[in-house]
Scaffold this motif. Sequence first.
Motif, PDB file in Angstrom:
ATOM      1  N   VAL B 198     -10.426  -9.232  -6.102  1.00  0.00           N
ATOM      2  CA  VAL B 198     -10.273  -9.245  -7.555  1.00  0.00           C
ATOM      3  C   VAL B 198      -8.914  -8.684  -7.986  1.00  0.00           C
ATOM      4  O   VAL B 198      -8.546  -8.753  -9.158  1.00  0.00           O
ATOM      5  N   ARG B 199      -8.182  -8.104  -7.035  1.00  0.00           N
ATOM      6  CA  ARG B 199      -6.823  -7.649  -7.328  1.00  0.00           C
ATOM      7  C   ARG B 199      -6.085  -7.640  -6.008  1.00  0.00           C
ATOM      8  O   ARG B 199      -6.561  -7.042  -5.044  1.00  0.00           O
ATOM      9  N   GLU B 200      -4.964  -8.287  -5.956  1.00  0.00           N
ATOM     10  CA  GLU B 200      -4.217  -8.309  -4.705  1.00  0.00           C
ATOM     11  C   GLU B 200      -3.312  -7.095  -4.600  1.00  0.00           C
ATOM     12  O   GLU B 200      -2.816  -6.580  -5.600  1.00  0.00           O
ATOM     13  N   GLY B 201      -3.121  -6.627  -3.372  1.00  0.00           N
ATOM     14  CA  GLY B 201      -2.260  -5.469  -3.167  1.00  0.00           C
ATOM     15  C   GLY B 201      -1.856  -5.378  -1.713  1.00  0.00           C
ATOM     16  O   GLY B 201      -2.369  -6.122  -0.870  1.00  0.00           O
ATOM     17  N   SER B 202      -0.962  -4.465  -1.397  1.00  0.00           N
ATOM     18  CA  SER B 202      -0.434  -4.425  -0.038  1.00  0.00           C
ATOM     19  C   SER B 202      -0.524  -3.065   0.641  1.00  0.00           C
ATOM     20  O   SER B 202      -0.367  -2.960   1.851  1.00  0.00           O
ATOM     21  N   ASP B 203      -0.802  -1.993  -0.128  1.00  0.00           N
ATOM     22  CA  ASP B 203      -0.767  -0.653   0.475  1.00  0.00           C
ATOM     23  C   ASP B 203      -2.138  -0.144   0.923  1.00  0.00           C
ATOM     24  O   ASP B 203      -2.224   0.690   1.834  1.00  0.00           O
ATOM     25  N   ALA B 204      -3.193  -0.566   0.252  1.00  0.00           N
ATOM     26  CA  ALA B 204      -4.542  -0.086   0.598  1.00  0.00           C
ATOM     27  C   ALA B 204      -5.569  -1.079   0.089  1.00  0.00           C
ATOM     28  O   ALA B 204      -5.351  -1.739  -0.926  1.00  0.00           O
ATOM     29  N   THR B 205      -6.664  -1.162   0.823  1.00  0.00           N
ATOM     30  CA  THR B 205      -7.794  -1.971   0.375  1.00  0.00           C
ATOM     31  C   THR B 205      -8.870  -1.043  -0.160  1.00  0.00           C
ATOM     32  O   THR B 205      -9.210  -0.050   0.492  1.00  0.00           O
ATOM     33  N   VAL B 206      -9.373  -1.363  -1.348  1.00  0.00           N
ATOM     34  CA  VAL B 206     -10.508  -0.633  -1.898  1.00  0.00           C
ATOM     35  C   VAL B 206     -11.660  -1.618  -2.043  1.00  0.00           C
ATOM     36  O   VAL B 206     -11.549  -2.605  -2.773  1.00  0.00           O
ATOM     37  N   ILE B 229       1.726   2.590  -5.984  1.00  0.00           N
ATOM     38  CA  ILE B 229       0.886   2.215  -4.842  1.00  0.00           C
ATOM     39  C   ILE B 229       0.191   0.894  -5.166  1.00  0.00           C
ATOM     40  O   ILE B 229      -0.437   0.759  -6.224  1.00  0.00           O
ATOM     41  N   SER B 230       0.309  -0.052  -4.261  1.00  0.00           N
ATOM     42  CA  SER B 230      -0.252  -1.385  -4.482  1.00  0.00           C
ATOM     43  C   SER B 230      -1.619  -1.493  -3.806  1.00  0.00           C
ATOM     44  O   SER B 230      -1.716  -1.482  -2.581  1.00  0.00           O
ATOM     45  N   VAL B 231      -2.656  -1.551  -4.628  1.00  0.00           N
ATOM     46  CA  VAL B 231      -4.020  -1.529  -4.096  1.00  0.00           C
ATOM     47  C   VAL B 231      -4.666  -2.909  -4.215  1.00  0.00           C
ATOM     48  O   VAL B 231      -4.610  -3.543  -5.263  1.00  0.00           O
ATOM     49  N   GLU B 232      -5.258  -3.340  -3.123  1.00  0.00           N
ATOM     50  CA  GLU B 232      -6.064  -4.566  -3.142  1.00  0.00           C
ATOM     51  C   GLU B 232      -7.523  -4.168  -3.369  1.00  0.00           C
ATOM     52  O   GLU B 232      -8.034  -3.294  -2.662  1.00  0.00           O
ATOM     53  N   VAL B 233      -8.149  -4.776  -4.355  1.00  0.00           N
ATOM     54  CA  VAL B 233      -9.547  -4.443  -4.648  1.00  0.00           C
ATOM     55  C   VAL B 233     -10.439  -5.627  -4.271  1.00  0.00           C
ATOM     56  O   VAL B 233     -10.212  -6.760  -4.705  1.00  0.00           O
ATOM     57  N   ILE B 234     -11.427  -5.315  -3.444  1.00  0.00           N
ATOM     58  CA  ILE B 234     -12.411  -6.333  -3.055  1.00  0.00           C
ATOM     59  C   ILE B 234     -13.733  -6.035  -3.744  1.00  0.00           C
ATOM     60  O   ILE B 234     -14.250  -4.921  -3.645  1.00  0.00           O
ATOM     61  N   ASP B 235     -14.252  -7.030  -4.457  1.00  0.00           N
ATOM     62  CA  ASP B 235     -15.619  -6.944  -4.962  1.00  0.00           C
ATOM     63  C   ASP B 235     -16.520  -7.489  -3.862  1.00  0.00           C
ATOM     64  O   ASP B 235     -16.530  -8.689  -3.587  1.00  0.00           O
ATOM     65  N   LYS B 253      -3.842  -6.662   6.366  1.00  0.00           N
ATOM     66  CA  LYS B 253      -2.653  -6.692   5.514  1.00  0.00           C
ATOM     67  C   LYS B 253      -2.249  -5.296   5.037  1.00  0.00           C
ATOM     68  O   LYS B 253      -1.084  -4.924   5.070  1.00  0.00           O
ATOM     69  N   THR B 254      -3.267  -4.488   4.615  1.00  0.00           N
ATOM     70  CA  THR B 254      -2.947  -3.207   3.964  1.00  0.00           C
ATOM     71  C   THR B 254      -2.985  -2.019   4.921  1.00  0.00           C
ATOM     72  O   THR B 254      -2.412  -0.962   4.625  1.00  0.00           O
ATOM     73  N   SER B 255      -3.697  -2.142   6.007  1.00  0.00           N
ATOM     74  CA  SER B 255      -3.821  -1.085   7.022  1.00  0.00           C
ATOM     75  C   SER B 255      -4.576   0.160   6.559  1.00  0.00           C
ATOM     76  O   SER B 255      -4.603   1.169   7.256  1.00  0.00           O
ATOM     77  N   ARG B 256      -5.145   0.114   5.373  1.00  0.00           N
ATOM     78  CA  ARG B 256      -5.951   1.254   4.899  1.00  0.00           C
ATOM     79  C   ARG B 256      -7.208   0.728   4.208  1.00  0.00           C
ATOM     80  O   ARG B 256      -7.150  -0.279   3.513  1.00  0.00           O
ATOM     81  N   VAL B 320      -7.332   8.039  -3.313  1.00  0.00           N
ATOM     82  CA  VAL B 320      -6.389   7.090  -2.714  1.00  0.00           C
ATOM     83  C   VAL B 320      -4.985   7.699  -2.691  1.00  0.00           C
ATOM     84  O   VAL B 320      -4.285   7.649  -1.672  1.00  0.00           O
ATOM     85  N   LYS B 321      -4.629   8.294  -3.805  1.00  0.00           N
ATOM     86  CA  LYS B 321      -3.286   8.874  -3.904  1.00  0.00           C
ATOM     87  C   LYS B 321      -3.061   9.948  -2.839  1.00  0.00           C
ATOM     88  O   LYS B 321      -2.055   9.934  -2.109  1.00  0.00           O
ATOM     89  N   SER B 322      -4.007  10.873  -2.723  1.00  0.00           N
ATOM     90  CA  SER B 322      -3.802  11.965  -1.761  1.00  0.00           C
ATOM     91  C   SER B 322      -3.885  11.461  -0.318  1.00  0.00           C
ATOM     92  O   SER B 322      -3.191  11.984   0.560  1.00  0.00           O
ATOM     93  N   SER B 323      -4.692  10.443  -0.084  1.00  0.00           N
ATOM     94  CA  SER B 323      -4.798   9.923   1.284  1.00  0.00           C
ATOM     95  C   SER B 323      -3.539   9.191   1.714  1.00  0.00           C
ATOM     96  O   SER B 323      -3.205   9.157   2.893  1.00  0.00           O
ATOM     97  N   LEU B 324      -2.882   8.565   0.752  1.00  0.00           N
ATOM     98  CA  LEU B 324      -1.695   7.787   1.100  1.00  0.00           C
ATOM     99  C   LEU B 324      -0.407   8.610   1.058  1.00  0.00           C
ATOM    100  O   LEU B 324       0.654   8.114   1.424  1.00  0.00           O
ATOM    101  N   ARG B 325      -0.525   9.825   0.602  1.00  0.00           N
ATOM    102  CA  ARG B 325       0.675  10.645   0.453  1.00  0.00           C
ATOM    103  C   ARG B 325       1.306  10.969   1.802  1.00  0.00           C
ATOM    104  O   ARG B 325       0.627  11.185   2.775  1.00  0.00           O
TER     105      ARG B 325
END
Lengths: 348, 325
Positions: B198-206, B229-235, B253-256, B320-325
């Motif tokens: 539902v949202r494409e991103g490259s840094d993390a998958t939620v 931070i570019s987040v990909e969201v999967i429903d 793609k995102t590795s997280r 997400v922010k603290s985990s990716l820091r």
Amino acid sequence: MYDYSSRPSRLPLPVDERMASADIDLGQRKSIYRSLQELRQFEKRAHDLFLQNLVKGTTHLSLGMEAVAAGFGAAMRPDDYTFATYRGHAHALARGMEMGPAMAELLGRSNGVLGGKGGSMHLTDVSRGMMGSYAIIGAHLCIANGAAWSAQMRGSGQVTVCFFGDGTTNIGAFHEALNMAKVWQLPVVFVCENNLYMEYTPIDLITAVPHPAADRAASYGLESVIVDGNDPDAVYLAAGKAIGRAREGGGPALIEATTYRTGGHSRADPAKYRPLEEVEAWAQRDPIPMYHARLLGLGVAEGELSSIERDVAADVDAATEFAKAGEEPTGEALLTEVYADGSSRWRN
Amino acid sequence: MAELTYREAVAAGIAQEMRRDPSLVMLGEDVAAAGGVFKTTVGLLDEFGPDRVRDTPISEQAILGAAMGASMTGVPVIAEIMFSDFLAVCWDMIANEIAKSRYMTDGQVSFPLVIRTANGGAARFGAQHSQSVENWAMMIPGLKVVAPSTPADTVALMAAAVRDPDPVIFFEHKSLFATKGEVPEVEVVGRLGEASIVREGSDATVAALALMVPRALEAADRLQQEEGISVEVIDVRSLVPLDTKTLLASVEKTSRLFTVEENPRLCGWGAELISIVGEEAFWNLDGPLVRITTPHIPLPAAASLEDLAIPSVDRIYETVKSSLR
């Protein structure tokens, strides 16, 4: 240690001799006799095979209680639905389940009626209207309602018959099912096989009313019906009446059939909690010798009855050989038929 | 396109399928004349009549027994259990009877039925009317489990669930009923077992479900705007069947991976996703697999406490922010 066997015996009523002159076709009665023999001989063999360690797990036998299944089986239309409990061998056979696949299922073989995946407690043969044997008390009364509701909606005229034990009358699902069946006027006949014991405990000790099913009928606007569950003719007549009325749109019925199991609740139970006098008195009311005598009294030749007995014995032998010859199911079967595509696949 | 609320989409999905299949029936407590306690079945009695839309007593076992028995004898059924908490009073029907009978009979019987139920919290109803129990259903072999987050998906997945030959537990989120979305005005049919990016991103998958999807999207927007931070969201949408392909491709793609679960922590659906990714995509990962869940508690009634319990936009954002820091 307190022992229920010291309680007063609950003795059977004497046979109602008027049943001999009931208006039941003699051919039908012979057919019922064959059915009684099939249920008895099949289950005695199942018991023997259990002792030989060929039947694993457990078995819940209807020995002594066959008149209920045989009487109802004779009164049902081929497309009517049966729902039974884990004590379901008799009901499955009474609907025409083939003995070979039934016995093979008890032995856990791939030629069993369920491919070995269901076992003794879940005998099912949809092609014969045997819609399942359910091993958790109460649920299948609600499921039987659903099949009856479906028949009502489809206008098929099918009647659903649901068998259960006396112990079931104390679980909530029993009451939910009876209420809904009455409110929706469903074509369903509930049959309580009251064998006086909820597993190991006398039913009267743990039930608020003397007749666990019949005394609850009025709560759901139903007639209170108690029938001698050890008299196949009495069962057949009561079954015909209730099924006929349900088929005509007259709604549900609840029948309490009084009976007794010859053995224990399951293979693990020697049933020593029962007074000896009671066990002996009920042994005298075994439905099969009684029915044998009744048929002789009605003019059936001894030779004809013994011929039926021999035929059934040969059928049971053949079923046993069929079952023993079956393969044990392989790992291929393990992961099939979880979902309707035949697989157990839950991810891509 | 028409704008519908999620609650209207429930009725629209059911009506679409009842028009298509004249044998389809539905039943439940207060579903007919009252239109459902959440007004999710308004209009169905008027259109389809009392034989096909039935009010029942408060008898959850009888409701699901009727659904099971009818569906196994040729009549497809939609059954409503008013609150998903009430699944506990008829769990025997779901877990032992409906789910297992096909396997036990080696395929002799099928159960084309849908069990709809209002799931989830944030409505201040307390511990017995707020639970997220999708993980209960997910762990029973033989069931399929879906939980839409948008009106369009509600119609599409309702159609897919009704047309599926297996029993489907359909979780409607009670705190999404008032949300609105566009729904196509043609027949809408989705597919079970398809997640949606539902949202494409490259840094993390939620990966999120139901009410957690809009929260994850809002958190993703803030992470982009405030942290770059570019987040990909999967429903996830469908827990069973589970679309692991979409999940694994996204993590590649995102590795997280982060999961956002409303169910309490232990044995939540996210644990299954994370175990799959841990086993099958371990070498693609740049950091720990992280679950954001409701704690292992019954849900409290007070707004302030319930808001602390269920994953919030802030909690997703901060985690997400603290985990990716």
